[in-house]
Design a protein around this motif. Structure first.
Motif, PDB file in Angstrom:
ATOM      1  N   HIS A 139      -2.585   4.904  -3.875  1.00 38.18           N
ATOM      2  CA  HIS A 139      -3.749   4.112  -3.477  1.00 38.18           C
ATOM      3  C   HIS A 139      -4.575   4.829  -2.416  1.00 38.18           C
ATOM      4  O   HIS A 139      -4.035   5.591  -1.618  1.00 38.18           O
ATOM      5  CB  HIS A 139      -3.299   2.757  -2.915  1.00 38.18           C
ATOM      6  CG  HIS A 139      -2.265   2.078  -3.762  1.00 38.18           C
ATOM      7  ND1 HIS A 139      -1.016   1.772  -3.311  1.00 38.18           N
ATOM      8  CD2 HIS A 139      -2.306   1.679  -5.062  1.00 38.18           C
ATOM      9  CE1 HIS A 139      -0.318   1.182  -4.270  1.00 38.18           C
ATOM     10  NE2 HIS A 139      -1.085   1.119  -5.353  1.00 38.18           N
ATOM     11  N   GLN A 140      -5.867   4.533  -2.421  1.00 36.63           N
ATOM     12  CA  GLN A 140      -6.767   5.051  -1.392  1.00 36.63           C
ATOM     13  C   GLN A 140      -7.403   3.841  -0.712  1.00 36.63           C
ATOM     14  O   GLN A 140      -8.194   3.120  -1.325  1.00 36.63           O
ATOM     15  CB  GLN A 140      -7.839   5.934  -2.026  1.00 36.63           C
ATOM     16  CG  GLN A 140      -8.813   6.492  -1.019  1.00 36.63           C
ATOM     17  CD  GLN A 140      -9.874   7.361  -1.696  1.00 36.63           C
ATOM     18  OE1 GLN A 140      -9.837   7.603  -2.897  1.00 36.63           O
ATOM     19  NE2 GLN A 140     -10.833   7.794  -0.912  1.00 36.63           N
ATOM     20  N   PHE A 157       0.849  -1.197   0.000  1.00 35.20           N
ATOM     21  CA  PHE A 157       0.000   0.000   0.000  1.00 35.20           C
ATOM     22  C   PHE A 157       0.884   1.246   0.000  1.00 35.20           C
ATOM     23  O   PHE A 157       1.826   1.353   0.773  1.00 35.20           O
ATOM     24  CB  PHE A 157      -0.925   0.007   1.220  1.00 35.20           C
ATOM     25  CG  PHE A 157      -1.739   1.260   1.330  1.00 35.20           C
ATOM     26  CD1 PHE A 157      -2.838   1.463   0.516  1.00 35.20           C
ATOM     27  CD2 PHE A 157      -1.396   2.257   2.238  1.00 35.20           C
ATOM     28  CE1 PHE A 157      -3.586   2.616   0.606  1.00 35.20           C
ATOM     29  CE2 PHE A 157      -2.139   3.417   2.329  1.00 35.20           C
ATOM     30  CZ  PHE A 157      -3.233   3.604   1.511  1.00 35.20           C
ATOM     31  N   ASN A 158       0.576   2.197  -0.895  1.00 36.65           N
ATOM     32  CA  ASN A 158       1.290   3.472  -0.982  1.00 36.65           C
ATOM     33  C   ASN A 158       0.235   4.568  -1.080  1.00 36.65           C
ATOM     34  O   ASN A 158      -0.489   4.631  -2.073  1.00 36.65           O
ATOM     35  CB  ASN A 158       2.199   3.487  -2.212  1.00 36.65           C
ATOM     36  CG  ASN A 158       2.997   4.767  -2.340  1.00 36.65           C
ATOM     37  OD1 ASN A 158       2.698   5.771  -1.713  1.00 36.65           O
ATOM     38  ND2 ASN A 158       4.020   4.735  -3.174  1.00 36.65           N
ATOM     39  N   PRO A 159       0.131   5.446  -0.075  1.00 36.03           N
ATOM     40  CA  PRO A 159      -0.922   6.471  -0.093  1.00 36.03           C
ATOM     41  C   PRO A 159      -0.797   7.476  -1.242  1.00 36.03           C
ATOM     42  O   PRO A 159      -1.755   8.178  -1.546  1.00 36.03           O
ATOM     43  CB  PRO A 159      -0.770   7.165   1.260  1.00 36.03           C
ATOM     44  CG  PRO A 159       0.596   6.835   1.733  1.00 36.03           C
ATOM     45  CD  PRO A 159       0.963   5.523   1.127  1.00 36.03           C
ATOM     46  N   ASP A 160       0.352   7.511  -1.906  1.00 36.18           N
ATOM     47  CA  ASP A 160       0.500   8.397  -3.064  1.00 36.18           C
ATOM     48  C   ASP A 160      -0.224   7.842  -4.292  1.00 36.18           C
ATOM     49  O   ASP A 160      -0.590   8.588  -5.197  1.00 36.18           O
ATOM     50  CB  ASP A 160       1.976   8.599  -3.414  1.00 36.18           C
ATOM     51  CG  ASP A 160       2.724   9.365  -2.339  1.00 36.18           C
ATOM     52  OD1 ASP A 160       2.081  10.158  -1.617  1.00 36.18           O
ATOM     53  OD2 ASP A 160       3.949   9.163  -2.223  1.00 36.18           O
TER      54      ASP A 160
END
Length: 184
Positions: free
Chosen positions: A144-145, A139-142
């Motif tokens: 993915h939500q 998971f990468n908040p840049d």
């Protein structure tokens, strides 16, 4: 020295002083004329410089206005190329809906819509649009939500388990983050 000789010497001294004062006056007048000429030349240069400055200022103002107008026009019509490339897709959708209303062949309609979808994705890919493949990635908040955390035996913590909505990149920039479920 005789009186006559003294008078002659005095007259010579007075004449010399008169010549000197005339020469001094002429030199002063020449100097004043030179100063006046230099002043007139400097005034002329100042006027020319002021005119050049005003022309440059006007040129810059015109350039600034032209640049703003061009920028506004570019922003207004930036999507023109993409829309032009999408028009064949719209035409094909119109043909498909017209054919569906005449013909009740659902399989032919599904095949036509699938072909149009491929045409649409190909056009968008040519413009630099790519779909993200996120299942199994960290998971990468840049990019993915996260909408939910789920327990998973298959994936370790912080790994994307399921994609709820596709995410898209436009060239190197995230256009829309992928909505995902993350193992917790």
């Amino acid at each position: 020295m005789s009186k006559e000789q003294q008078n002659e010497v005095v007259e010579e001294l007075v004449a010399d002083e008169t010549v000197e004062s005339q020469e001094t006056a002429e030199a002063g007048q020449n100097e004043a004329e030179a100063v006046d000429a230099r002043y007139a030349e400097l005034e002329k240069q100042l006027d020319e410089s002021q005119q050049r400055y005003l022309r440059t200022q006007a040129d810059f103002d015109n350039f600034r206005r032209r640049s703003i107008k061009e920028r506004e026009e570019l922003a207004r019509y930036a999507s023109m190329k993409l829309v032009t490339e999408l028009l064949p897709v719209v035409d094909n959708f119109e043909r498909a809906t017209a054919a569906a209303s005449v013909n009740d062949d659902a399989q032919a309609l599904a095949k036509g819509v699938d072909m149009i979808f491929r045409q649409l994705t190909q056009t968008l890919e040519q413009e630099g649009l790519t779909a993200m493949n996120v299942v199994g990635e960290a998971f990468n908040p840049d990019f993915h939500q996260a909408i939910m955390t789920v327990e998973s035996d298959e994936y370790e913590e912080g790994i994307i388990v399921e994609e709820v909505q596709k995410g898209y990149m436009l060239k190197e920039k995230v256009l829309r983050p992928a909505m995902v479920k993350v193992s917790g």
